[in-house]
Motif scaffolding. Structure first.
Motif, PDB file in Angstrom:
ATOM      1  N   HIS A   1      46.706  31.864  33.283  1.00  0.00           N
ATOM      2  CA  HIS A   1      47.154  30.466  33.242  1.00  0.00           C
ATOM      3  C   HIS A   1      48.246  30.204  34.261  1.00  0.00           C
ATOM      4  N   TYR A   2      48.930  31.273  34.702  1.00  0.00           N
ATOM      5  CA  TYR A   2      49.950  31.088  35.745  1.00  0.00           C
ATOM      6  C   TYR A   2      49.321  30.590  37.046  1.00  0.00           C
ATOM      7  N   THR A   3      48.066  31.004  37.299  1.00  0.00           N
ATOM      8  CA  THR A   3      47.436  30.597  38.545  1.00  0.00           C
ATOM      9  C   THR A   3      47.130  29.106  38.564  1.00  0.00           C
ATOM     10  N   PHE A   4      47.112  28.478  37.401  1.00  0.00           N
ATOM     11  CA  PHE A   4      46.845  27.037  37.337  1.00  0.00           C
ATOM     12  C   PHE A   4      48.112  26.203  37.496  1.00  0.00           C
ATOM     13  N   ALA A   5      49.287  26.844  37.403  1.00  0.00           N
ATOM     14  CA  ALA A   5      50.543  26.089  37.518  1.00  0.00           C
ATOM     15  C   ALA A   5      50.666  25.369  38.857  1.00  0.00           C
ATOM     16  N   PRO A   6      50.385  26.035  40.011  1.00  0.00           N
ATOM     17  CA  PRO A   6      50.457  25.301  41.280  1.00  0.00           C
ATOM     18  C   PRO A   6      49.455  24.145  41.343  1.00  0.00           C
ATOM     19  N   ILE A   7      48.273  24.351  40.759  1.00  0.00           N
ATOM     20  CA  ILE A   7      47.270  23.285  40.764  1.00  0.00           C
ATOM     21  C   ILE A   7      47.747  22.110  39.930  1.00  0.00           C
ATOM     22  N   SER A   8      48.363  22.410  38.785  1.00  0.00           N
ATOM     23  CA  SER A   8      48.892  21.356  37.918  1.00  0.00           C
ATOM     24  C   SER A   8      49.951  20.531  38.646  1.00  0.00           C
ATOM     25  N   ILE A   9      50.873  21.212  39.330  1.00  0.00           N
ATOM     26  CA  ILE A   9      51.924  20.507  40.064  1.00  0.00           C
ATOM     27  C   ILE A   9      51.334  19.727  41.228  1.00  0.00           C
ATOM     28  N   GLN A  10      50.352  20.330  41.918  1.00  0.00           N
ATOM     29  CA  GLN A  10      49.713  19.650  43.048  1.00  0.00           C
ATOM     30  C   GLN A  10      48.980  18.397  42.574  1.00  0.00           C
ATOM     31  N   ASN A  11      48.330  18.475  41.422  1.00  0.00           N
ATOM     32  CA  ASN A  11      47.645  17.303  40.869  1.00  0.00           C
ATOM     33  C   ASN A  11      48.624  16.164  40.602  1.00  0.00           C
ATOM     34  N   MET A  12      49.776  16.516  40.031  1.00  0.00           N
ATOM     35  CA  MET A  12      50.770  15.484  39.744  1.00  0.00           C
ATOM     36  C   MET A  12      51.307  14.859  41.033  1.00  0.00           C
ATOM     37  N   SER A  13      51.410  15.685  42.078  1.00  0.00           N
ATOM     38  CA  SER A  13      51.887  15.168  43.353  1.00  0.00           C
ATOM     39  C   SER A  13      50.855  14.251  43.998  1.00  0.00           C
ATOM     40  N   LEU A  14      49.563  14.652  43.934  1.00  0.00           N
ATOM     41  CA  LEU A  14      48.507  13.873  44.577  1.00  0.00           C
ATOM     42  C   LEU A  14      48.088  12.653  43.773  1.00  0.00           C
ATOM     43  N   TYR A  15      47.882  12.852  42.471  1.00  0.00           N
ATOM     44  CA  TYR A  15      47.278  11.812  41.644  1.00  0.00           C
ATOM     45  C   TYR A  15      48.238  11.189  40.629  1.00  0.00           C
ATOM     46  N   GLY A  16      49.379  11.843  40.399  1.00  0.00           N
ATOM     47  CA  GLY A  16      50.326  11.325  39.421  1.00  0.00           C
ATOM     48  C   GLY A  16      50.064  11.804  38.008  1.00  0.00           C
ATOM     49  N   PHE A  17      49.131  12.756  37.839  1.00  0.00           N
ATOM     50  CA  PHE A  17      48.841  13.283  36.506  1.00  0.00           C
ATOM     51  C   PHE A  17      48.178  14.647  36.631  1.00  0.00           C
ATOM     52  N   ASP A  18      48.118  15.369  35.505  1.00  0.00           N
ATOM     53  CA  ASP A  18      47.426  16.661  35.423  1.00  0.00           C
ATOM     54  C   ASP A  18      46.400  16.562  34.307  1.00  0.00           C
ATOM     55  N   ASN A  19      45.140  16.722  34.655  1.00  0.00           N
ATOM     56  CA  ASN A  19      44.083  16.697  33.637  1.00  0.00           C
ATOM     57  C   ASN A  19      43.437  18.065  33.462  1.00  0.00           C
ATOM     58  N   VAL A  20      44.088  19.101  34.000  1.00  0.00           N
ATOM     59  CA  VAL A  20      43.501  20.441  33.960  1.00  0.00           C
ATOM     60  C   VAL A  20      44.218  21.336  32.955  1.00  0.00           C
ATOM     61  N   LEU A  21      45.497  21.636  33.206  1.00  0.00           N
ATOM     62  CA  LEU A  21      46.189  22.669  32.440  1.00  0.00           C
ATOM     63  C   LEU A  21      46.832  22.142  31.164  1.00  0.00           C
ATOM     64  N   ALA A  22      47.738  21.178  31.285  1.00  0.00           N
ATOM     65  CA  ALA A  22      48.508  20.722  30.118  1.00  0.00           C
ATOM     66  C   ALA A  22      47.625  20.172  28.996  1.00  0.00           C
TER      67      ALA A  22
END
Length: 640
Positions: A308-329
């Motif tokens: 799940h640590y590998t998804f942390a950068p993706i989660s942050i990147q999603n919030m930066s690009l789209y304003g939300f995270d629909n993957v990890l949280a």
């Protein structure tokens, strides 16, 4: 009897010498080594060294059990291997690629989690307040609170620079200099269109075209650039004359690394991060139910492997690009609550009182977001409840993927207290309502499945044996003591804490379980303090404060060791109330600790009470071998 210096020399020799040691430190009883090559360790020969009580590998760590004299032996070991050990790791046993990536990402993100959690939760509450109409998004209050919450994420490259530099063992301040360049106003203004610059050139070289990229909230560019810095800076220092290295090594490192970062590494890292985010965004947009089903359903297995640590950068990147995270949280939210529901279901159906109590307590912990007690202590142990939790979270994850369930900021422990992170900053209440529905269903569905289909219950001791171990233990202790009456006498050791008695042989640490340190008993604590079991003098109290050694007035030497491998916390979650040399009375508080926080770190809080000079007595007998015990109840009888 060998001297401490002789013991130290033998240990260093048989672990492969100075060049095989990356790091060495000690706790109350053990020398702890990080080694480059485990195969060089002569384990059986080390166990035979005079002054060594035992040796073992624990994960990637090699431990040599010395006992009460560990500090003296460490003083002799340290100069033999150098302060902190050798930094040369070229011969270190290679990790697998995936293992190395997981270790690196975990090592970088874990230290900055407090900042991310605090800021993320604040942003969640701000969004929640706007949804409830408690203040306007145009108010000064919103502006200030949003700046506090958003500042960490906007300047994330600075935080990652320090953490990555520590992980890669390079200069933190040079790493910060790189981050400062990435977020310098000249480049930020260009990305915002304030200036009409589309790219930059360097030294008049037409092929060196530096693109305009927004590095705010970015992850991969700074991590990759700090990794490059490590090798460039090390190479420059290897040949730079020592008389000028302080000035010119940092200069050359920056002149090489920063342009390469702006030209190649930064854009590459940004494109990789954006690409991964877009892949997951596409999956959840076009195959939302399937993606949600797999992510939420398999999340317990992902967490178990640490992936799940590998998804942390993706989660942050999603919030930066789209304003939300629909993957990890969102998927972790559902999965964690399903584990809680399964534990509650076990508590409702089981006839085992101890299992019922464990189900309730671990279920409450999982609702908060700490799933390990429920997952490992209840659900996986019984198997079926674990499957029911995965099925429930998979079904709800499919719905979440279909609906487009989102988290709008990070919020630390993903559980009931992360509800504010699902509040839409726009003020729309739909996503927040879905979060509340998911909260209820994720808990209720596993309970229903357990009540309908059941599981193989654990029988209580009364159902399997006519005579309990408590009575047997009391009888054996009484018989032994009585048979020695007139020839010897006993001394009592009283319980230093309230909790559940655990036989020493059942403790997961072989050093204690095999009585290498001496005889005694263990207690699973029910509160957060340790008191003195006897009147005496505090002889040992390490900086980590996870253990204390007492010399009783009757000569008994007692070690109270709180938790397994808790020395790794380096004093975190512990507070000593006494110091070495203090005289204490029986029942006097010695240490306060946070057992829930210790368990949240993935460590066992079981506490060992050991008579380390057992060899000086005929025997050390536990009064009881199971059941509850309270502070200052008789725990051990020492037969003199």
């Amino acid at each position: 009897m060998a001297t401490h210096k002789e013991t130290a020399k033998e240990i260093v020799l048989k672990i492969g010498g100075r060049e095989n040691v990356d790091q060495v430190w000690h706790c109350v009883t053990r020398l702890r080594f990080n080694l480059q090559d485990k195969n060089k360790v002569k384990l059986d020969e080390i166990k035979q060294i005079d002054g060594v009580m035992g040796a073992q590998f624990s994960g990637d760590q090699f431990q040599v059990i010395i006992g009460n004299k560990v500090a003296e032996v460490f003083e002799e070991v340290e100069p033999l291997v150098g302060v902190g050990g050798s930094s040369n790791s070229k011969n270190r046993e290679k990790q697998g690629g995936i293992s190395r990536i997981l270790d690196t990402i975990s090592g970088i993100f874990t230290p900055i989690l407090p900042a991310l959690v605090g800021a993320g939760l604040l942003k969640g509450f701000v969004a929640l307040f706007i949804t409830f109409g408690w203040f306007s998004s145009k108010s000064d209050t919103y502006a200030v609170l949003n700046a506090i919450g958003d500042g960490v994420f906007y300047f994330l490259p600075f935080f990652l620079a320090v953490s990555a530099a520590r992980k890669f063992k390079t200069n933190e301040y040079l790493a910060l200099a790189i981050a400062g360049t990435l977020l310098y106003p000249t480049f930020v203004d260009a990305t915002r269109g304030i200036t009409d610059i589309s790219n930059f050139t360097l030294f008049g070289l037409s092929f060196v075209s530096i693109p305009v990229v927004n590095y705010a909230s970015s992850v991969l560019p700074i991590i990759l650039s700090v990794l490059l810095l490590k090798y460039v800076y090390k190479f420059i220092r290897s040949w730079m004359p020592s008389s000028i290295t302080v000035m010119f090594s940092p200069l050359l490192a920056l002149l090489i690394v920063v342009p390469l970062t702006l030209w190649l590494i930064g854009p590459l890292g940004t494109n990789i991060g954006n690409g991964l985010s877009q892949v997951f965004a596409w999956l959840f947009e076009h195959a939302g139910p399937v993606a949600g089903l797999l992510m939420a359903g398999l999340m317990p297995l992902i967490v178990m492997t640490g992936m799940h640590y590998t998804f942390a950068p993706i989660s942050i990147q999603n919030m930066s690009l789209y304003g939300f995270d629909n993957v990890l949280a969102p998927t972790m939210f559902i999965s964690n609550l399903a584990q809680a529901g399964a534990a509650f279901g076990v508590a409702l159906r089981t006839k085992n009182k101890e299992l019922r109590q464990l189900g309730i307590s671990s279920g409450i912990s999982a609702v908060i977001g700490i799933t390990e007690p429920a997952m490992y202590g209840v659900n996986m142990k019984l198997k079926r409840p674990f499957y029911y939790a995965m099925i429930s979270s998979g079904l709800l994850g499919a719905f979440a993927g279909w609906y487009g369930f989102k988290a709008f900021t990070m919020g630390g422990l993903v559980g009931i207290f992360s509800i504010p992170t699902f509040a839409d900053p726009s003020g729309e209440a739909g996503n927040l309502i879905v979060a509340l529905v998911m909260l209820a269903l994720a808990i209720i569905l596993p309970i229903i499945l357990i009540l309908i289909f059941g599981f193989e219950d654990i029988a209580t001791e009364d159902q399997t044996s006519g005579v309990g171990k408590v009575e047997k233990g009391l009888a054996e202790a009484a018989s032994t003591i009585t048979s020695m009456e007139g020839e010897s006498k006993t001394a009592d050791v009283f319980s230093p804490l309230t909790g559940k008695i655990v036989p020493l042989k059942d403790v997961s640490d072989a050093t204690f379980a095999q009585e290498i340190m001496g005889k005694g008993i263990a207690i699973q604590p029910a509160d957060n303090r340790v008191v003195s079991p006897v009147p005496g003098i505090i002889m040992v109290l390490p900086d980590s404060q996870h253990a204390v050694g007492i010399k009783g007035d009757d000569g008994q030497e007692i070690l109270i060791h709180i938790g397994i491998d808790t020395v790794s916390l380096r004093g975190k979650h512990f507070k000593a109330l006494v110091k070495e040399g203090d005289r204490v009375i029986s029942g006097q508080p010695l240490i306060e600790f946070d057992r829930d926080a210790i368990q949240a770190e993935g460590l066992d809080s079981v506490t060992m009470i050991i008579v380390t000079n057992t060899a000086d007595y005929l025997d050390v007998l536990p009064v009881n071998e199971k059941g509850q015990i309270f502070e200052e109840e008789q725990l051990l009888s020492i037969v003199k």
